[in-house]
Design a protein around this motif. Structure first.
Motif, PDB file in Angstrom:
ATOM      1  N   CYS A  13      60.316  10.053  39.671  1.00 15.13           N
ATOM      2  CA  CYS A  13      59.863   9.101  40.794  1.00 15.13           C
ATOM      3  C   CYS A  13      59.700   9.920  42.122  1.00 15.13           C
ATOM      4  CB  CYS A  13      60.887   8.061  40.771  1.00 15.13           C
ATOM      5  SG  CYS A  13      62.506   8.428  41.364  1.00 15.13           S
ATOM      6  N   ILE A  14      60.471  10.982  42.572  1.00 13.63           N
ATOM      7  CA  ILE A  14      60.276  11.661  43.960  1.00 13.63           C
ATOM      8  C   ILE A  14      58.936  12.081  44.091  1.00 13.63           C
ATOM      9  CG2 ILE A  14      61.179  13.500  44.988  1.00 13.63           C
ATOM     10  CD1 ILE A  14      63.908  13.065  43.573  1.00 13.63           C
ATOM     11  N   TYR A  15      58.456  12.832  42.983  1.00 17.49           N
ATOM     12  CA  TYR A  15      56.927  13.503  42.862  1.00 17.49           C
ATOM     13  C   TYR A  15      56.150  12.217  42.773  1.00 17.49           C
ATOM     14  CZ  TYR A  15      59.164  18.178  42.843  1.00 17.49           C
ATOM     15  OH  TYR A  15      59.932  18.992  43.153  1.00 17.49           O
ATOM     16  N   GLU A  16      56.329  11.135  42.235  1.00 18.72           N
ATOM     17  CA  GLU A  16      55.322  10.419  41.996  1.00 18.72           C
ATOM     18  C   GLU A  16      54.816   9.721  43.209  1.00 18.72           C
ATOM     19  OE1 GLU A  16      57.016   7.570  38.872  1.00 18.72           O
ATOM     20  OE2 GLU A  16      56.540   9.193  37.447  1.00 18.72           O
ATOM     21  N   GLU A  17      55.733   9.291  44.050  1.00 13.36           N
ATOM     22  CA  GLU A  17      55.663   8.865  45.278  1.00 13.36           C
ATOM     23  C   GLU A  17      55.008   9.528  46.297  1.00 13.36           C
ATOM     24  OE1 GLU A  17      56.152   5.508  46.245  1.00 13.36           O
ATOM     25  OE2 GLU A  17      56.500   5.277  44.275  1.00 13.36           O
ATOM     26  N   PHE A  18      55.237  10.839  46.250  1.00 17.10           N
ATOM     27  CA  PHE A  18      54.496  11.857  47.025  1.00 17.10           C
ATOM     28  C   PHE A  18      53.139  11.867  46.915  1.00 17.10           C
ATOM     29  CE2 PHE A  18      53.294  15.908  48.269  1.00 17.10           C
ATOM     30  CZ  PHE A  18      53.658  16.183  49.322  1.00 17.10           C
ATOM     31  N   PHE A  41      57.869  21.763  47.394  1.00 14.73           N
ATOM     32  CA  PHE A  41      58.528  20.986  46.271  1.00 14.73           C
ATOM     33  C   PHE A  41      59.817  20.653  46.225  1.00 14.73           C
ATOM     34  CE2 PHE A  41      54.651  22.689  43.990  1.00 14.73           C
ATOM     35  CZ  PHE A  41      54.281  21.516  43.482  1.00 14.73           C
ATOM     36  N   SER A  42      60.599  21.428  46.965  1.00 20.80           N
ATOM     37  CA  SER A  42      62.065  21.175  47.154  1.00 20.80           C
ATOM     38  C   SER A  42      62.191  20.172  48.421  1.00 20.80           C
ATOM     39  CB  SER A  42      62.850  22.413  47.547  1.00 20.80           C
ATOM     40  OG  SER A  42      62.834  23.357  46.431  1.00 20.80           O
ATOM     41  N   TRP A  43      61.253  20.297  49.521  1.00 21.96           N
ATOM     42  CA  TRP A  43      61.456  19.385  50.576  1.00 21.96           C
ATOM     43  C   TRP A  43      60.808  18.198  50.503  1.00 21.96           C
ATOM     44  CZ3 TRP A  43      59.263  23.699  54.332  1.00 21.96           C
ATOM     45  CH2 TRP A  43      60.245  24.731  54.365  1.00 21.96           C
ATOM     46  N   ILE A  44      60.280  17.840  49.319  1.00 26.17           N
ATOM     47  CA  ILE A  44      59.683  16.623  48.945  1.00 26.17           C
ATOM     48  C   ILE A  44      60.872  15.737  48.475  1.00 26.17           C
ATOM     49  CG2 ILE A  44      58.493  15.173  47.079  1.00 26.17           C
ATOM     50  CD1 ILE A  44      56.437  17.442  47.090  1.00 26.17           C
ATOM     51  N   ALA A  45      61.658  16.512  47.899  1.00 26.73           N
ATOM     52  CA  ALA A  45      62.984  15.845  47.512  1.00 26.73           C
ATOM     53  C   ALA A  45      64.143  15.571  48.567  1.00 26.73           C
ATOM     54  CB  ALA A  45      63.521  16.507  46.407  1.00 26.73           C
ATOM     55  N   THR A  46      64.296  16.586  49.480  1.00 26.36           N
ATOM     56  CA  THR A  46      65.212  16.521  50.461  1.00 26.36           C
ATOM     57  C   THR A  46      64.748  15.646  51.717  1.00 26.36           C
ATOM     58  OG1 THR A  46      64.613  18.618  51.412  1.00 26.36           O
ATOM     59  CG2 THR A  46      66.230  18.794  50.047  1.00 26.36           C
ATOM     60  N   SER A  47      63.501  15.610  51.731  1.00 22.39           N
ATOM     61  CA  SER A  47      63.083  14.751  52.861  1.00 22.39           C
ATOM     62  C   SER A  47      63.367  13.294  52.466  1.00 22.39           C
ATOM     63  CB  SER A  47      61.546  14.924  53.182  1.00 22.39           C
ATOM     64  OG  SER A  47      60.813  14.604  52.103  1.00 22.39           O
ATOM     65  N   GLN A  48      63.688  12.796  51.103  1.00 20.27           N
ATOM     66  CA  GLN A  48      63.750  11.471  50.669  1.00 20.27           C
ATOM     67  C   GLN A  48      65.383  11.234  50.616  1.00 20.27           C
ATOM     68  OE1 GLN A  48      61.496  10.358  47.159  1.00 20.27           O
ATOM     69  NE2 GLN A  48      60.058  11.788  47.884  1.00 20.27           N
ATOM     70  N   GLY A  49      66.139  12.488  50.926  1.00 21.36           N
ATOM     71  CA  GLY A  49      67.717  11.949  51.244  1.00 21.36           C
ATOM     72  C   GLY A  49      68.255  12.907  49.982  1.00 21.36           C
ATOM     73  N   TYR A  50      67.576  13.387  48.893  1.00 20.55           N
ATOM     74  CA  TYR A  50      68.322  13.900  47.815  1.00 20.55           C
ATOM     75  C   TYR A  50      68.696  15.188  48.356  1.00 20.55           C
ATOM     76  CZ  TYR A  50      66.032  10.163  45.168  1.00 20.55           C
ATOM     77  OH  TYR A  50      65.563   9.021  44.362  1.00 20.55           O
ATOM     78  N   LYS A  51      69.666  15.666  47.300  1.00 18.48           N
ATOM     79  CA  LYS A  51      70.420  17.189  47.480  1.00 18.48           C
ATOM     80  C   LYS A  51      69.933  18.408  46.492  1.00 18.48           C
ATOM     81  CE  LYS A  51      72.896  15.613  50.910  1.00 18.48           C
ATOM     82  NZ  LYS A  51      72.491  15.698  52.223  1.00 18.48           N
ATOM     83  N   ILE A  52      69.886  19.354  46.976  1.00 20.42           N
ATOM     84  CA  ILE A  52      69.868  20.303  45.790  1.00 20.42           C
ATOM     85  C   ILE A  52      71.017  20.931  45.430  1.00 20.42           C
ATOM     86  CG2 ILE A  52      68.770  22.749  45.442  1.00 20.42           C
ATOM     87  CD1 ILE A  52      66.678  21.961  47.717  1.00 20.42           C
TER      88      ILE A  52
END
Length: 75
Positions: free
Chosen positions: A22-27, A61-72
């Motif tokens: 869903c993280i990438y789907e929205e992006f 690809f990592s920043w798509i997730a972290t910009s939405q508040g997710y952590k690596i």
């Protein structure tokens, strides 16, 4: 360009990782992946001398997730 609001610039080196789809789907609803791909350099891209768009996309690809508040996290 992507309106990221980052406080952590960590990224996954290489592009093999697990992430919620869903993280990438929205992006990619906002940014057409085929259009992004068409902007990348052709062939075997090395960045020994100068940065490349292809290499920078690895971080995106990592920043798509972290910009939405997710952590690596490592596994």
């Amino acid at each position: 360009r992507f309106n990221f609001r980052l406080t952590d610039y960590s990224f996954v080196a290489g592009n093999m990782f697990w992430v919620r789809s869903c993280i990438y789907e929205e992006f990619f609803k906002k940014y057409n992946p085929l259009e992004l791909r068409s902007e990348l350099e052709k062939g075997n891209v090395l960045d020994n001398e100068v940065g490349t768009k292809t290499h920078s996309l690895e971080r995106v690809f990592s920043w798509i997730a972290t910009s939405q508040g997710y952590k690596i996290f490592g596994i």
